[in-house]
Design a protein around this motif. Structure first.
Motif, mmCIF file in Angstrom:
data_model
loop_
_atom_site.group_PDB
_atom_site.id
_atom_site.type_symbol
_atom_site.label_atom_id
_atom_site.label_comp_id
_atom_site.label_asym_id
_atom_site.label_seq_id
_atom_site.Cartn_x
_atom_site.Cartn_y
_atom_site.Cartn_z
ATOM 1 N N ARG A 121 19.570 -22.312 4.599
ATOM 2 C CA ARG A 121 19.047 -23.450 5.407
ATOM 3 C C ARG A 121 20.060 -24.324 5.766
ATOM 4 N N SER A 122 21.197 -24.180 5.197
ATOM 5 C CA SER A 122 22.245 -25.331 5.137
ATOM 6 C C SER A 122 23.271 -25.178 6.196
ATOM 7 N N TRP A 123 23.785 -26.212 6.743
ATOM 8 C CA TRP A 123 24.669 -25.975 7.906
ATOM 9 C C TRP A 123 26.102 -26.163 7.258
ATOM 10 N N THR A 124 25.935 -26.867 6.188
ATOM 11 C CA THR A 124 27.608 -27.192 5.587
ATOM 12 C C THR A 124 27.958 -26.036 4.675
ATOM 13 N N ALA A 125 27.134 -24.948 4.317
ATOM 14 C CA ALA A 125 27.608 -23.674 3.634
ATOM 15 C C ALA A 125 28.086 -24.129 2.329
ATOM 16 N N SER A 132 1.099 -1.288 -0.025
ATOM 17 C CA SER A 132 0.064 -0.164 -0.081
ATOM 18 C C SER A 132 0.826 1.135 0.031
ATOM 19 N N LEU A 133 2.048 1.143 0.583
ATOM 20 C CA LEU A 133 3.014 2.391 0.676
ATOM 21 C C LEU A 133 3.922 2.455 -0.648
ATOM 22 N N GLY A 134 3.620 1.502 -1.585
ATOM 23 C CA GLY A 134 4.522 1.329 -2.917
ATOM 24 C C GLY A 134 5.847 1.189 -2.551
ATOM 25 N N VAL A 135 6.196 0.199 -1.518
ATOM 26 C CA VAL A 135 7.726 -0.217 -1.325
ATOM 27 C C VAL A 135 7.899 -1.517 -1.918
ATOM 28 N N ARG A 136 8.894 -1.697 -2.522
ATOM 29 C CA ARG A 136 9.343 -2.889 -3.153
ATOM 30 C C ARG A 136 10.380 -3.471 -1.843
ATOM 31 N N ILE A 137 10.260 -4.916 -1.902
ATOM 32 C CA ILE A 137 11.433 -5.362 -1.157
ATOM 33 C C ILE A 137 12.126 -6.450 -2.003
ATOM 34 N N GLU A 138 13.315 -6.963 -1.541
ATOM 35 C CA GLU A 138 14.112 -7.934 -2.062
ATOM 36 C C GLU A 138 13.238 -9.140 -2.072
ATOM 37 N N ARG A 139 13.602 -10.030 -3.230
ATOM 38 C CA ARG A 139 13.229 -11.433 -3.156
ATOM 39 C C ARG A 139 14.324 -12.318 -3.394
ATOM 40 N N LEU A 140 14.764 -13.478 -2.365
ATOM 41 C CA LEU A 140 15.830 -14.236 -2.206
ATOM 42 C C LEU A 140 15.932 -15.206 -3.444
ATOM 43 N N THR A 141 16.970 -15.324 -3.954
ATOM 44 C CA THR A 141 16.908 -16.424 -4.973
ATOM 45 C C THR A 141 16.870 -17.877 -4.254
ATOM 46 N N PRO A 142 16.551 -18.996 -5.238
ATOM 47 C CA PRO A 142 16.789 -20.289 -4.785
ATOM 48 C C PRO A 142 17.942 -20.538 -3.908
ATOM 49 N N LYS A 143 19.340 -20.327 -4.553
ATOM 50 C CA LYS A 143 20.521 -20.473 -3.841
ATOM 51 C C LYS A 143 20.743 -19.842 -2.476
ATOM 52 N N GLN A 144 20.075 -18.552 -2.596
ATOM 53 C CA GLN A 144 20.107 -17.967 -1.208
ATOM 54 C C GLN A 144 19.344 -18.610 -0.046
ATOM 55 N N VAL A 145 18.235 -19.144 -0.469
ATOM 56 C CA VAL A 145 17.336 -19.987 0.552
ATOM 57 C C VAL A 145 17.779 -20.971 0.944
ATOM 58 N N GLU A 146 18.399 -21.729 -0.101
ATOM 59 C CA GLU A 146 19.124 -22.963 0.394
ATOM 60 C C GLU A 146 20.433 -22.536 1.143
ATOM 61 N N TYR A 147 21.077 -21.708 1.126
ATOM 62 C CA TYR A 147 22.314 -21.168 1.640
ATOM 63 C C TYR A 147 21.858 -21.114 2.987
#
Length: 432
Positions: free
Chosen positions: A428-432, A411-426
């Protein structure tokens, strides 16, 4: 439909006030549109005890659009906006609220709301919830119980599938009931949602408290020593905004971590004994009682101003103030002058009640949009999960918190960043 308001002819004025608020409440507009189509609360009885303001009206009409039957009582004797109460009554909401209630009228109105034997309760401060709990055990103590037992069936709580609580003070009371094993039904602590306390408590109370003080007194804040008692989300909001207007802010805090935080954020931190000698304006925001009392009053400067931003009128000890005063007089609707026995004069705002609602209009609509978005979704969730939740205090699920934030950002016209699949997986991972 039963109602009791000051003047039903004020409804047209109230309609304009509510329309103005709704224009600035995009989250509730979005929820209302969804609810109107699906009617997820059709036939559900809701008893609410909340500040009857234009923002609350938008929430009530959102729930009504979802099919709910609503009975609304005020959660403070001085906070009701009478045109809004009249408008809600004209729109089919059973309202029991007017500005300037006596204590008995206040509890009678809550009892009238509770007498519909609700499926869901909505509270701001816990008075409705506590009333139902007292009735359930025949607690013969307090004016609330004495009034309610003549109006509300003692087993009214049995129909309740769940409740919501808006503010810190009410959550404290609910957690005490839960701790003692006496909580009768599940309650969602709306106050604990991030999109509530980080915005309503900080930005809303911070601005509206100073608004109430200025409307009541028209003092210049710049150069004043402003004492803020309590450095929770409410207190820090007040402190930062007072500093922004040029005040020298002194923080009084009992919690060592919060006190340290205030210190490192640049505020002078001390106890009330020292602060009482140097403050020009005192603002309480602790949720506790007797924060400012006799020994502090007697040390204060002549002309000091006393205001409360906590839910109940117990933080400034009016009883002590009355006892040590030789006279008092009303300066205007929201200012009383007390002449102490030592000759000094102190000025109490709004009888020690919530100054932002008694002397002003409460929080801006934009911030209440977040809080009441939480309320609407919490009511819907309780009804969906009826019979599945234990009598405990719950938080609103994080995904609903995020949903509210996303609607508001859009409603404020603010866009936010979207994580890539690789970023999401990173992440979640403990091995990096």
């Amino acid at each position: 439909m039963e109602y009791r308001v000051k003047d039903i002819s004020l409804a047209p004025k109230g309609r304009l006030m509510v329309e103005w608020a709704e224009r600035h409440m995009a989250v509730l507009r979005s929820i209302k549109e969804s609810f109107s189509e699906r009617q997820p609360l059709k036939g559900v009885k809701i008893a609410a005890c909340m500040h009857v303001t234009k923002e609350t009206a938008v929430l009530m009409l959102t729930l009504k659009a979802a099919g709910a039957e609503i009975a609304l009582a005020a959660s403070n004797p001085l906070s009701t906006q009478d045109p809004v109460a009249a408008y809600l009554a004209s729109e089919g909401v059973s309202v029991f609220a007017w500005k300037g209630m006596t204590e008995r009228e206040y509890f009678e109105s809550i009892a009238r709301a509770a007498s519909i034997e609700p499926d869901i309760t909505m509270d701001d401060g816990g008075d409705l919830t506590v009333m139902l709990h007292k009735l359930s055990i025949g607690e013969a103590k307090g004016l609330d119980y004495e009034v309610a037992k003549e109006i509300v069936p003692p087993d009214a709580y049995k129909r309740v599938v769940g409740g919501t609580e808006e503010t810190t003070t009410g959550v404290i009371r609910l957690r005490a009931l839960e701790r003692e094993g006496k909580l009768l039904y599940p309650v969602i602590a709306v106050n604990d949602s991030m999109t509530k306390y980080m915005f309503d408590n900080r930005f809303g109370t911070g601005q509206s408290t100073l608004d109430g003080i200025l409307r009541a007194t028209n003092i210049l804040l710049a150069g004043k020593n402003v004492v803020v008692a309590g450095y929770g989300w409410v207190g820090r909001g007040i402190a930062w905004r007072a500093r922004g207007m040029g005040a020298r802010v002194i923080v009084v805090e009992a919690d060592p971590i919060k006190a340290l935080e205030a210190y490192y954020e640049g505020f002078y931190v001390t106890d009330m004994r020292e602060a009482s000698k140097i403050g020009d304006v005192f603002i309480t925001a602790t949720g506790n009682r007797d924060v400012v009392r006799e020994e502090h009053f007697l040390e204060m400067r002549d002309g000091a101003i006393l205001a409360n931003a906590g839910h109940f009128n117990v933080e400034i000890s009016v009883e002590d103030l009355e006892r040590i005063s030789t006279s008092k007089r009303r300066i205007n609707e929201n200012v009383e002058e007390y002449t102490l026995r030592n000759g000094k004069k102190l000025y109490l705002l709004s009888e020690g009640r919530l100054v932002n609602l008694a002397a002003a209009e409460g929080h801006p609509s934009e911030v209440m949009d977040l809080s009441f978005g939480n309320q609407a979704l919490a009511v819907h969730l309780l009804w969906k999960k009826k019979g599945k939740l234990k009598p405990k205090v719950y938080r609103l699920p994080a995904q609903l918190d995020r949903r509210i934030a996303l609607i508001k950002l859009k409603s404020l016209g603010v866009r936010i960043e979207r994580l890539t699949p690789k970023q999401v997986e990173y992440l979640r991972s403990w091995t990096a």
